[in-house]
Design an enzyme around this catalytic site. Structure first.
Site, short mmCIF file in Angstrom:
data_model
loop_
_atom_site.label_atom_id
_atom_site.label_comp_id
_atom_site.label_asym_id
_atom_site.label_seq_id
_atom_site.Cartn_x
_atom_site.Cartn_y
_atom_site.Cartn_z
N HIS A 140 0.82 -1.29 0.04
CA HIS A 140 -0.02 0.08 0.02
C HIS A 140 0.76 1.27 0.00
O HIS A 140 0.43 2.26 -0.10
CB HIS A 140 -0.86 -0.56 1.77
CG HIS A 140 -1.89 -1.01 1.24
ND1 HIS A 140 -3.24 -0.98 0.26
CD2 HIS A 140 -3.04 -2.39 2.01
CE1 HIS A 140 -3.29 -2.13 0.41
NE2 HIS A 140 -3.34 -2.37 1.41
ZN LIG Z 1 -4.00 -7.08 2.54
#
Ligand SMILES: [Zn+2]
Length: 310
Positions: free
Chosen positions: A126
């Protein structure tokens, strides 16, 4: 035996709170299952070194990297955003996690028919070019991919990401990079609400609806394998998240160990055909500790080409 498991010295010490799902017990659960499966006895061990700052800059804005070093707290916990905290040891853990990927690339590239799994945290997929997000500070898999391209003068690497969450950070950094193909499956719509439609032609996505089983997952991702064979990566990297498991409450997909074994074996087959079996896999998500440990065992067996026993 050609599988090597990399660990980072401080990766088990990064602990923002007992309630946080990205908890040190994840790594202990993996180690427990590797031991009880017998894999621990036959895998090689690798102690990762901390990543060099110049290699972090292959994936991240150098000013962002500086800001993470500067914000590292002397005591307590600071929050880079709502999900991503730093304790005094977090920076070191994150440097080991990213360093494991580079060390694994070195090991895999310096021989043939080698695979590595990095049992490290915090995860990375992320983390964007200049932004921490979703438990991730540095994008471990992109650092490894760009390091491989540079250090070994490669021209094509592939990243496969089967975490239940879209690897928004990876796509953010490598979109449009013709040297990297990203194949990504994820529950959609779901956090982080990215990934569909794709942002560039070097990204292949497989968005999957909540409630889908492993059978649907296999159908959705099956088009990747011919695309990978055509791209002919010189190294395959895997963002291995196991939170799409049916027992993992973080997402609503219903994969089982057999599905992780299947995808891993498919990727091993492709790697055998196009890149001398070379695979570097790095842990991303997976929050049900029992399912995580069992899924990592299935993944490693698949990477090694072993059958999944029942
Ligand atoms: Zn995840």
């Amino acid at each position: 035996m050609t599988i090597k498991i990399y660990r980072g010295k401080d990766c088990v010490h990064h602990d923002v709170s007992a309630e946080h799902p990205e908890h040190p017990d994840r790594l202990y659960a993996i180690d427990d299952q590797l031991l009880s499966s017998g894999l621990e006895m036959i895998c090689q061990h690798g102690d990762a070194k901390q990543v060099k700052r110049e290699n972090l800059a292959l994936a991240h804005d150098p000013y962002y990297v500086d800001s993470i070093f500067q914000r590292s707290p002397r005591t307590g916990v600071i929050w880079l955003e709502q999900d991503t905290g730093m304790t005094p040891i977090t920076l070191s853990a994150a440097l080991y996690a990213a360093g494991a990927g580079c060390d694994a690339v070195d090991w895999v590239m310096e021989g043939e028919d080698r695979q590595a799994f990095c049992a490290v945290r915090p995860p990375g997929h992320h983390a964007e070019y200049d932004n921490a997000m979703g438990f991730c500070l540095f994008n471990n898999i992109v650092v490894a991919a760009r390091y491989a391209l540079k250090q070994y003068e490669l021209s094509r690497v592939a990243i496969i990401d089967f975490d239940v969450h879209h690897g928004n950070g990876t796509e953010n950094i490598i979109a449009g990079d013709k040297q990297i193909m990203m194949c990504s499956s994820f529950q959609h719509p779901f956090y982080p609400h990215t990934g569909s439609p794709v942002s560039a032609s070097n990204i292949l996505s497989a968005p999957i609806k909540a409630g889908a089983t492993g059978e649907e997952f296999r159908k959705k991702v099956s088009y990747w394998f011919d695309a990978l064979r055509n791209f002919m990566p010189q190294l395959i990297l895997i963002s291995a998240g196991f939170d799409a498991h049916a027992e993992d409450a973080m997402g609503q997909l219903r994969l089982r160990e057999d599905d992780y074994h299947w995808i891993s074996k498919q990727l091993r087959n492709v790697a055998d055909e196009v890149c001398h079996g070379r695979i570097v896999s790095m842990l991303e998500g997976g929050y049900n500790h029992s399912a995580l440990g069992r899924s990592v065992v299935a993944h490693i067996k698949g990477l090694h080409g072993d059958e999944q026993s029942h």
